[in-house]
Design an enzyme around this catalytic site. Structure first.
Site, PDB file in Angstrom:
ATOM      1  N   ASP A  16      31.719 -11.461   8.363  1.00 13.36           N
ATOM      2  CA  ASP A  16      30.966 -12.297   7.441  1.00 13.36           C
ATOM      3  C   ASP A  16      30.967 -11.762   6.010  1.00 13.36           C
ATOM      4  O   ASP A  16      30.664 -12.496   5.080  1.00 13.36           O
ATOM      5  CB  ASP A  16      29.508 -12.413   7.896  1.00 13.36           C
ATOM      6  CG  ASP A  16      29.390 -13.037   9.279  1.00 13.36           C
ATOM      7  OD1 ASP A  16      30.294 -13.801   9.652  1.00 13.36           O
ATOM      8  OD2 ASP A  16      28.406 -12.746   9.975  1.00 13.36           O
ATOM      9  N   CYS A  17      31.210 -10.469   5.844  1.00 18.23           N
ATOM     10  CA  CYS A  17      31.034  -9.883   4.522  1.00 18.23           C
ATOM     11  C   CYS A  17      31.860  -8.606   4.417  1.00 18.23           C
ATOM     12  O   CYS A  17      32.469  -8.148   5.383  1.00 18.23           O
ATOM     13  CB  CYS A  17      29.558  -9.564   4.276  1.00 18.23           C
ATOM     14  SG  CYS A  17      28.903  -8.398   5.481  1.00 18.23           S
ATOM     15  N   CYS A  20      30.996  -5.909   6.951  1.00 12.46           N
ATOM     16  CA  CYS A  20      31.666  -6.045   8.249  1.00 12.46           C
ATOM     17  C   CYS A  20      33.068  -5.435   8.183  1.00 12.46           C
ATOM     18  O   CYS A  20      33.473  -4.676   9.064  1.00 12.46           O
ATOM     19  CB  CYS A  20      31.783  -7.519   8.638  1.00 12.46           C
ATOM     20  SG  CYS A  20      30.216  -8.357   8.923  1.00 12.46           S
ATOM     21  N   CYS A 419      11.614   2.417   0.499  1.00 10.90           N
ATOM     22  CA  CYS A 419      12.011   1.151   1.119  1.00 10.90           C
ATOM     23  C   CYS A 419      12.816   0.317   0.124  1.00 10.90           C
ATOM     24  O   CYS A 419      12.408   0.169  -1.030  1.00 10.90           O
ATOM     25  CB  CYS A 419      10.766   0.386   1.567  1.00 10.90           C
ATOM     26  SG  CYS A 419      11.132  -1.249   2.221  1.00 10.90           S
ATOM     27  N   CYS A 421      13.145  -2.716  -0.431  1.00  7.69           N
ATOM     28  CA  CYS A 421      12.729  -4.113  -0.597  1.00  7.69           C
ATOM     29  C   CYS A 421      13.113  -4.665  -1.967  1.00  7.69           C
ATOM     30  O   CYS A 421      13.691  -5.745  -2.079  1.00  7.69           O
ATOM     31  CB  CYS A 421      11.214  -4.239  -0.385  1.00  7.69           C
ATOM     32  SG  CYS A 421      10.661  -3.776   1.262  1.00  7.69           S
ATOM     33  N   ASP A 463      47.495 -23.066 -14.156  1.00  2.00           N
ATOM     34  CA  ASP A 463      48.453 -24.072 -13.704  1.00  2.00           C
ATOM     35  C   ASP A 463      48.517 -25.138 -14.790  1.00  2.00           C
ATOM     36  O   ASP A 463      47.626 -25.210 -15.659  1.00  2.00           O
ATOM     37  CB  ASP A 463      47.970 -24.661 -12.374  1.00  2.00           C
ATOM     38  CG  ASP A 463      48.941 -25.694 -11.820  1.00  2.00           C
ATOM     39  OD1 ASP A 463      50.161 -25.493 -11.969  1.00  2.00           O
ATOM     40  OD2 ASP A 463      48.479 -26.701 -11.268  1.00  2.00           O
ATOM     41  N   THR A 465      49.696 -28.916 -14.226  1.00  2.00           N
ATOM     42  CA  THR A 465      49.321 -30.244 -13.762  1.00  2.00           C
ATOM     43  C   THR A 465      47.936 -30.249 -13.138  1.00  2.00           C
ATOM     44  O   THR A 465      47.671 -29.543 -12.174  1.00  2.00           O
ATOM     45  CB  THR A 465      50.346 -30.763 -12.743  1.00  2.00           C
ATOM     46  OG1 THR A 465      51.652 -30.704 -13.319  1.00  2.00           O
ATOM     47  CG2 THR A 465      50.035 -32.198 -12.343  1.00  2.00           C
ATOM     48  N   ASP A 660      44.641 -26.076  -9.308  1.00  2.00           N
ATOM     49  CA  ASP A 660      43.958 -27.149  -8.585  1.00  2.00           C
ATOM     50  C   ASP A 660      44.695 -27.589  -7.333  1.00  2.00           C
ATOM     51  O   ASP A 660      44.254 -28.499  -6.653  1.00  2.00           O
ATOM     52  CB  ASP A 660      43.779 -28.372  -9.494  1.00  2.00           C
ATOM     53  CG  ASP A 660      45.094 -29.120  -9.722  1.00  2.00           C
ATOM     54  OD1 ASP A 660      46.142 -28.456  -9.792  1.00  2.00           O
ATOM     55  OD2 ASP A 660      45.063 -30.357  -9.808  1.00  2.00           O
ATOM     56  N   ASP A 746       6.711  -0.703  -4.613  1.00  2.00           N
ATOM     57  CA  ASP A 746       7.765  -1.544  -4.046  1.00  2.00           C
ATOM     58  C   ASP A 746       7.571  -3.008  -4.431  1.00  2.00           C
ATOM     59  O   ASP A 746       8.466  -3.633  -4.989  1.00  2.00           O
ATOM     60  CB  ASP A 746       7.784  -1.391  -2.526  1.00  2.00           C
ATOM     61  CG  ASP A 746       8.910  -2.189  -1.894  1.00  2.00           C
ATOM     62  OD1 ASP A 746      10.076  -1.971  -2.269  1.00  2.00           O
ATOM     63  OD2 ASP A 746       8.619  -3.046  -1.044  1.00  2.00           O
TER      64      ASP A 746
END
Length: 770
Positions: A16-17, A20, A419, A421, A463, A465, A660, A746
């Protein structure tokens, strides 16, 4: 590479990221015999260079599945062998002659996908016997991200954590005495799977992963009684992972959907008869029949027939290219107006579209995964906080005779101060505010890594076109010879009525824009490779290429000179013949976007190099480049664009690629930042890191400005968050502050950095004068 070194590729499901990818990379790299590992999150693939040991493949599979991912070996492509014969398999024998001088057949063209159906069936993958056990062990869904997010195991876990948190808040209001237990229970709903993943990652070489960071933060918060914060942070973490999983799944699906451009079936000629076969079964040397309007099912060489081929999916060519015997054609392109007999020159695994898919995936693998900042920082931050907290709790009582209760209390306060957070919440807050601000202006950027990279860009490759130009031809000049301009347009539009050919549409659009009354045409008929003829107002007329017109009438030297002048400007010229004489000329070209010149100037003023990379013919590209004042590289195939992007990067430039079309996908993936232009294909949008939805060239510099403001804001947020923690760390140790001030360190940091991030919502557009 030694003779005993092998290279194996795998499909890895569930990444996923970048975190991982980093865990997988570390785990596999630690195996004996592995020399190098490249992991692509977006493509969902991994390439491993290793010693030729048959026992290593099972070890790689065991290591990856042990982390909770699925791994499927991919067959080795025969593409390298195919490259030895570039004129066949690679299509480098592509016809680069001056296409503007070519005739165009104005018969109705169907440039759609034809009547074939695409096979959208999913891939069937082998499964490992212990997959179910692994999934149960980790309590985490590392399967493919398909279907609605709320039906995935990861989605269900996030929903369950959110519900548990809401219930805890409700019960806490009714029965305050149960706060600790209900919030702890709510936290555990989401934390247990995270903690299990942290443990497994630690076992294979990543002890301080982001999962470990979250586990320590949540447990530490519970220990000192801040269970509400612990439950909330866990829930926010799960939301972030869920969003990453959805985005990664869509990107992988879009890349593989490229293969849908190739029709599922083909008509093979055998013993004078045709029969329908699966396109993937076509072998090199087979002869196939392609009907008008159908997509070509394989790379090949035309044996007989002549037709206009729409090559936009492969080369980005703005208008169909007329090809005849011995010309090269590509899989996925559209046959326009006549049946073709084609000899296959590349197997399905090595055709143009398959190579584009492979180029995209390999380009993404070549990028070292950009680790999330918090995960990088946690390598030092998390163990540092744990060590400091433990030392504060233990050393004074043991060595200095301090009070155990007092110093354990201080140690727990330090864990809360440590922490993450504020870091976990505040950095995404800045990114979210920036993405929202950009989205309101039609600027889509896919996450923090893109925001960081695009601000460092020193070269932008465009690009032509559909990117620097509008993407469709327009009538630029009407030259009356033996009649007025209005009559020239009137007769030409009559002949083109009902045609879907891009040049025909340009003439009809111009007639509609000018309010020209289009008369009825009688006996209209297309003349293959030449033009179209018919009778209008009782007069026989013809519209076609200059060559075809010259076969019918004599063109005066000044008329030929005017045609050559228009051709030199990159324009396609059609000649109208009325009563046996050249009556007028119509010149058409795909014109630059209204803001293209100003947008390119803004980039140049910022010290950023610009270059045009296009599959269009050199004459047209040079004419557009001269108008816009940009360096031009023309007549390029997808692999050429990717190669040039690589060359720019080797010169030390940070390259953004703007395009595109599908033909831009490999270069978009190879660039430091890929930007899809509005109106582009879904594949370009998914392959790219960013997208300009409104199709303004000037929006590229807007993205760069937005990136610089965002990264400055993120730097401020990190300074605020860590600065407050540092201050309260000192005051806690010396006894000035305790648990409640530690909580404020925090939560206060979180409030401050969030407010700072919201300033990004007030960003204004740069004024770019056209």
């Amino acid at each position: 590479m030694t003779s005993t070194t092998q290279q194996s590729r795998y499909r890895v499901e569930g990444m996923d990221c970048a975190s991982c990818a980093a865990k997988i990379d570390t785990a596999v790299r630690r195996l004996q015999g592995v020399e190098d590992v490249s992991v692509s999150v977006t493509a969902g693939t991994m390439t491993v260079k290793h010693q030729g040991d048959d026992t290593l493949a099972p070890a790689i599979a065991k290591r990856v599945t042990g982390l909770g991912y699925k791994i499927i070996p991919l067959p080795q492509s025969s593409a390298p062998a195919a490259k030895e014969d570039e004129s066949h398999a690679c299509g480098c024998g592509h016809d680069h002659h001056d296409r503007q001088a070519q005739g165009h057949d104005h018969k109705d063209h169907d440039h759609g996908a034809g009547s074939h159906e695409h096979d959208h069936a999913g891939h069937s993958h082998a499964t490992h016997e212990h997959d179910a056990a692994v999934a149960d062990l980790h309590g985490h869904d590392h399967g493919p991200t398909t279907g609605p997010w709320w039906k995935s195991a990861k989605g269900r876990l996030t929903i369950a954590s959110g519900i548990a948190l809401a219930v805890a808040w409700a019960i806490g209001k009714l029965v305050p005495g149960l706060d600790f237990w209900i919030f702890t229970a709510a936290m555990l709903v989401g934390l247990l799977p995270i903690a299990r993943r942290a443990f497994m990652a630690a076992m294979v070489g990543t002890p301080f992963s982001i999962e470990m960071l979250m586990t320590i933060a949540a447990v530490g918060a519970v220990i000192i009684g801040a269970c509400e914060e612990a439950a909330t942070v866990v829930f926010l973490f799960l939301i972030g992972e869920l969003l990453e999983g959805v985005a990664a799944g869509k990107a992988r699906a879009s890349i593989q959907s490229l293969t849908d451009l190739v029709p599922k079936t083909a008509l093979v000629e055998e013993n004078g008869k045709t029969r329908e076969v699966q396109a993937e079964s076509l072998s090199v040397g087979a002869v196939i029949l392609v009907r008008p309007g159908d997509r070509i099912p394989a790379d090949g060489t035309i044996l007989s027939g002549e037709s206009a081929i729409d090559e936009a999916p492969v080369t980005g060519e703005s208008t169909p290219v007329r090809k005849g015997a011995d010309a090269t054609v590509f899989a996925g392109t559209v046959n326009g107006d006549a049946a073709l007999r084609i000899r296959v020159t590349a197997a399905a695994a090595d055709n143009t579209i398959a190579r584009v898919v492979k180029l995209v995936e390999e380009a993404q693998e070549s990028k070292a995964p950009t680790e999330r900042f918090i995960d990088r920082f946690s390598r030092y931050y998390t163990p540092g906080v744990v060590v400091v907290g433990a030392l504060v709790a233990v050393v004074p009582p043991l060595l200095l005779g301090g009070n155990w209760g007092e110093w354990v209390y201080k140690g727990l306060a330090i864990l809360l101060i440590g922490c993450p957070c504020a870091l976990v919440i505040s950095t995404p807050a800045a990114i979210a505010a920036s993405l929202s601000s950009g989205a309101r202006r039609g600027l889509l950027l896919k996450g923090g890594a893109v925001l960081e990279n695009i601000g460092k860009v020193t070269a932008v490759a465009f690009d032509k076109t559909g990117t620097l130009t509008e993407g469709k031809p327009k009538v630029t000049d009407i030259v009356g010879l033996d009649m007025g301009n209005t009559e020239v347009l009137r007769f030409a539009a009559a002949l083109e009525t009902g045609s879907n050919h891009p040049l025909a549409r340009a003439i009809l659009d111009r007639a509609a824009a000018d309010g020209t009354e289009v008369p009825t045409v009688i006996d209209a008929k297309a003349i293959g490779g030449k033009g179209v003829s018919g009778t209008v107002d009782g007069i026989e007329i013809f519209l076609g290429s200059p060559q075809a017109a010259a076969d019918r009438v004599s063109l005066a030297p000044e008329q030929s000179a005017r045609i050559a002048e228009l051709n030199d400007e990159g324009k396609t010229v059609s000649v109208l013949v009325v009563k046996g004489a050249a009556a007028g000329l119509l010149a058409m070209r795909d014109e630059p976007r209204a803001d293209a010149a100003a947008g390119l100037k803004a980039l140049a003023d910022a010290g950023i190099k610009t270059i045009m990379l296009t599959g269009d013919n050199r004459r047209t590209a040079q004419a557009i480049g001269k108008t816009l004042g940009i360096e031009v590289r023309a007549e390029l195939l997808p692999e050429d664009k990717q190669r040039i992007v690589g060359e720019l990067k080797r010169q030390g430039l940070r390259v953004a690629k703007v395009g595109d079309g599908i033909n831009d996908a490999p270069a978009l993936a190879a660039a430091d930042v890929g930007i899809a232009m509005g109106g582009g294909t879904d594949v370009a949008l998914e392959t790219a890191d960013a997208a300009v939805l409104h199709g303004r060239v000037g929006d590229v510099i807007e993205m760069i400005d937005l990136s610089k403001r965002t990264m400055s804001n993120i730097g401020q947020n990190i300074t605020i968050a860590l600065g407050l923690k540092g201050v309260f760390l000192v005051t806690t140790i010396v006894g000035i502050t305790g648990l409640w001030p530690a909580i404020l360190a925090d939560t206060g940091a979180t409030v401050l950095v969030t407010m700072n991030a919201l300033r990004l919502l007030g960003g204004k557009r740069r004024r770019i004068e056209a």
